[in-house]
Motif scaffolding. Structure first.
Motif, PDB file in Angstrom:
ATOM      1  N   CYS A   1       0.836  -1.209   0.000  1.00  0.00           N
ATOM      2  CA  CYS A   1       0.000   0.000   0.000  1.00  0.00           C
ATOM      3  C   CYS A   1       0.867   1.253   0.000  1.00  0.00           C
ATOM      4  CB  CYS A   1      -0.925   0.009   1.221  1.00  0.00           C
ATOM      5  SG  CYS A   1      -2.244  -1.202   1.143  1.00  0.00           S
ATOM      6  N   ASP A   2       1.905   1.242   0.843  1.00  0.00           N
ATOM      7  CA  ASP A   2       2.822   2.388   0.905  1.00  0.00           C
ATOM      8  C   ASP A   2       3.500   2.604  -0.450  1.00  0.00           C
ATOM      9  OD1 ASP A   2       2.203   2.617   3.617  1.00  0.00           O
ATOM     10  OD2 ASP A   2       4.054   1.644   4.289  1.00  0.00           O
ATOM     11  N   LEU A   3       3.964   1.521  -1.053  1.00  0.00           N
ATOM     12  CA  LEU A   3       4.643   1.629  -2.349  1.00  0.00           C
ATOM     13  C   LEU A   3       3.688   2.095  -3.444  1.00  0.00           C
ATOM     14  CD1 LEU A   3       6.896  -1.542  -2.179  1.00  0.00           C
ATOM     15  CD2 LEU A   3       7.706   0.829  -2.380  1.00  0.00           C
ATOM     16  N   ALA A   4       2.446   1.633  -3.400  1.00  0.00           N
ATOM     17  CA  ALA A   4       1.461   2.065  -4.407  1.00  0.00           C
ATOM     18  C   ALA A   4       1.284   3.586  -4.347  1.00  0.00           C
ATOM     19  CB  ALA A   4       0.127   1.352  -4.189  1.00  0.00           C
ATOM     20  N   LEU A   5       1.183   4.130  -3.139  1.00  0.00           N
ATOM     21  CA  LEU A   5       1.062   5.587  -3.010  1.00  0.00           C
ATOM     22  C   LEU A   5       2.324   6.293  -3.495  1.00  0.00           C
ATOM     23  CD1 LEU A   5      -0.760   6.382   0.363  1.00  0.00           C
ATOM     24  CD2 LEU A   5      -1.579   6.737  -1.959  1.00  0.00           C
ATOM     25  N   LEU A   6       3.484   5.755  -3.151  1.00  0.00           N
ATOM     26  CA  LEU A   6       4.743   6.373  -3.577  1.00  0.00           C
ATOM     27  C   LEU A   6       4.904   6.355  -5.091  1.00  0.00           C
ATOM     28  CD1 LEU A   6       7.424   5.334  -0.962  1.00  0.00           C
ATOM     29  CD2 LEU A   6       7.030   7.621  -1.866  1.00  0.00           C
ATOM     30  N   VAL A   7       4.576   5.238  -5.713  1.00  0.00           N
ATOM     31  CA  VAL A   7       4.662   5.137  -7.170  1.00  0.00           C
ATOM     32  C   VAL A   7       3.727   6.165  -7.808  1.00  0.00           C
ATOM     33  CG1 VAL A   7       4.102   3.638  -9.136  1.00  0.00           C
ATOM     34  CG2 VAL A   7       5.473   2.744  -7.236  1.00  0.00           C
ATOM     35  N   GLY A   8       2.514   6.268  -7.290  1.00  0.00           N
ATOM     36  CA  GLY A   8       1.564   7.250  -7.801  1.00  0.00           C
ATOM     37  C   GLY A   8       2.028   8.678  -7.586  1.00  0.00           C
ATOM     38  N   ALA A   9       2.614   8.948  -6.426  1.00  0.00           N
ATOM     39  CA  ALA A   9       3.119  10.297  -6.121  1.00  0.00           C
ATOM     40  C   ALA A   9       4.260  10.669  -7.057  1.00  0.00           C
ATOM     41  CB  ALA A   9       3.571  10.375  -4.666  1.00  0.00           C
ATOM     42  N   ALA A  10       5.178   9.719  -7.286  1.00  0.00           N
ATOM     43  CA  ALA A  10       6.314   9.996  -8.170  1.00  0.00           C
ATOM     44  C   ALA A  10       5.827  10.235  -9.600  1.00  0.00           C
ATOM     45  CB  ALA A  10       7.312   8.845  -8.125  1.00  0.00           C
ATOM     46  N   ALA A  11       4.886   9.426 -10.062  1.00  0.00           N
ATOM     47  CA  ALA A  11       4.353   9.596 -11.418  1.00  0.00           C
ATOM     48  C   ALA A  11       3.637  10.941 -11.553  1.00  0.00           C
ATOM     49  CB  ALA A  11       3.401   8.450 -11.762  1.00  0.00           C
ATOM     50  N   GLY A  12       2.817  11.281 -10.567  1.00  0.00           N
ATOM     51  CA  GLY A  12       2.098  12.553 -10.604  1.00  0.00           C
ATOM     52  C   GLY A  12       3.033  13.743 -10.555  1.00  0.00           C
ATOM     53  N   ALA A  13       4.080  13.648  -9.747  1.00  0.00           N
ATOM     54  CA  ALA A  13       5.034  14.752  -9.634  1.00  0.00           C
ATOM     55  C   ALA A  13       5.843  14.908 -10.919  1.00  0.00           C
ATOM     56  CB  ALA A  13       5.958  14.531  -8.443  1.00  0.00           C
ATOM     57  N   GLN A  14       6.164  13.784 -11.563  1.00  0.00           N
ATOM     58  CA  GLN A  14       6.928  13.847 -12.816  1.00  0.00           C
ATOM     59  C   GLN A  14       6.207  14.710 -13.848  1.00  0.00           C
ATOM     60  OE1 GLN A  14       7.751   9.548 -13.554  1.00  0.00           O
ATOM     61  NE2 GLN A  14       9.624  10.326 -14.475  1.00  0.00           N
ATOM     62  N   GLY A  15       4.908  14.601 -13.908  1.00  0.00           N
ATOM     63  CA  GLY A  15       4.123  15.374 -14.858  1.00  0.00           C
ATOM     64  C   GLY A  15       4.077  16.857 -14.538  1.00  0.00           C
ATOM     65  N   GLN A  16       4.496  17.227 -13.323  1.00  0.00           N
ATOM     66  CA  GLN A  16       4.445  18.626 -12.905  1.00  0.00           C
ATOM     67  C   GLN A  16       5.822  19.294 -12.885  1.00  0.00           C
ATOM     68  OE1 GLN A  16       1.947  19.471  -9.407  1.00  0.00           O
ATOM     69  NE2 GLN A  16       1.441  17.292  -9.403  1.00  0.00           N
TER      70      GLN A  16
ATOM     71  N   HIS B   1      12.520   2.529  -9.022  1.00  0.00           N
ATOM     72  CA  HIS B   1      12.928   1.741  -7.847  1.00  0.00           C
ATOM     73  C   HIS B   1      11.710   1.329  -7.017  1.00  0.00           C
ATOM     74  CE1 HIS B   1      17.489   2.377  -7.528  1.00  0.00           C
ATOM     75  NE2 HIS B   1      17.124   2.737  -8.735  1.00  0.00           N
ATOM     76  N   ALA B   2      10.837   2.286  -6.727  1.00  0.00           N
ATOM     77  CA  ALA B   2       9.652   1.977  -5.917  1.00  0.00           C
ATOM     78  C   ALA B   2       8.752   0.981  -6.639  1.00  0.00           C
ATOM     79  CB  ALA B   2       8.883   3.260  -5.594  1.00  0.00           C
ATOM     80  N   ASN B   3       8.600   1.145  -7.944  1.00  0.00           N
ATOM     81  CA  ASN B   3       7.765   0.231  -8.720  1.00  0.00           C
ATOM     82  C   ASN B   3       8.375  -1.172  -8.754  1.00  0.00           C
ATOM     83  OD1 ASN B   3       5.310  -0.076 -10.268  1.00  0.00           O
ATOM     84  ND2 ASN B   3       6.653  -0.369 -12.044  1.00  0.00           N
ATOM     85  N   SER B   4       9.704  -1.265  -8.801  1.00  0.00           N
ATOM     86  CA  SER B   4      10.363  -2.572  -8.781  1.00  0.00           C
ATOM     87  C   SER B   4      10.084  -3.290  -7.466  1.00  0.00           C
ATOM     88  CB  SER B   4      11.872  -2.429  -8.981  1.00  0.00           C
ATOM     89  OG  SER B   4      12.141  -1.968 -10.284  1.00  0.00           O
ATOM     90  N   PHE B   5      10.199  -2.583  -6.355  1.00  0.00           N
ATOM     91  CA  PHE B   5       9.869  -3.192  -5.061  1.00  0.00           C
ATOM     92  C   PHE B   5       8.392  -3.593  -5.025  1.00  0.00           C
ATOM     93  CE2 PHE B   5      13.678  -1.162  -2.967  1.00  0.00           C
ATOM     94  CZ  PHE B   5      14.238  -2.348  -2.521  1.00  0.00           C
ATOM     95  N   PHE B   6       7.547  -2.743  -5.568  1.00  0.00           N
ATOM     96  CA  PHE B   6       6.114  -3.026  -5.610  1.00  0.00           C
ATOM     97  C   PHE B   6       5.851  -4.329  -6.372  1.00  0.00           C
ATOM     98  CE2 PHE B   6       1.916  -2.456  -7.637  1.00  0.00           C
ATOM     99  CZ  PHE B   6       1.135  -2.305  -6.494  1.00  0.00           C
TER     100      PHE B   6
END
Length: 176
Positions: free
Chosen positions: A85-100, A116-121
């Motif tokens: 769950c933590d990694l899912a939020l982090l992956v989403g946060a990183a993806a969203g921030a990349q677009g900004q 890295h976070a997605n690999s662990f996920f």
């Protein structure tokens, strides 16, 4: 991506077929130490980027702190699901921030953190102690942050804390 692909490949090459567990990643403590150092390096490198603007849409980050007593009272499956769950939020946060982020330095670091976070996920989804698979409907405790550095701090804390302890506890079972 080489770092994320390397992590996933090293994991998959060392999975015990009969138990579907990440034996090398778990049993070789040098690997988790390597990922902790990489998380610290990413955090330091993003700090060296030009002044990064605040995110227009704040990132939703997991609260990854925990007490050791709480941690010890959970099963490995519960821990794994919590980390997913933590990694899912982090992956989403990183993806969203990349677009900004238009800054090349910041975007490059966010891309690396995402991989890295997605690999662990992906890794943690490959094994389970209970019937059924992880459902993305979990709702971990979270907070919104507008600073890109917060994403890196949260990732480092997750790797240094929950992931390291999770692998340490698994090593007691898998590495005898």
């Amino acid at each position: 991506s080489p770092p994320g692909l390397l992590l996933l490949t090293s994991f998959l090459l060392h999975v015990k077929e009969d138990r579907a567990s990440p034996t090398r990643l778990v049993c070789d403590s040098r690997l988790i130490q390597k990922y902790i150092v990489e998380a610290k390096d990413m955090e330091n490198r993003v700090g060296q980027c030009q002044a990064l603007p605040a995110l227009r849409c704040p990132a939703v980050l997991p609260l990854v702190d925990f007490t050791f007593q709480q941690w010890k009272s959970k099963s490995n499956e519960t821990r794994r699901r919590e980390i997913l769950c933590d990694l899912a939020l982090l992956v989403g946060a990183a993806a969203g921030a990349q677009g900004q982020v238009s800054d090349e330095c910041g975007a490059r670091q966010l891309g690396q953190l995402y991989r890295h976070a997605n690999s662990f996920f992906l890794l943690l989804q490959t094994f389970s102690w209970e019937a059924g698979h992880w459902e993305p409907s979990c709702s971990p405790h979270s907070m919104e942050q507008s600073h890109i550095s917060s994403i890196f701090l949260t990732y480092r804390q997750l790797v240094q804390g929950k992931l390291r302890f999770f692998f340490y506890d698994l090593a007691k079972v898998l590495c005898q």
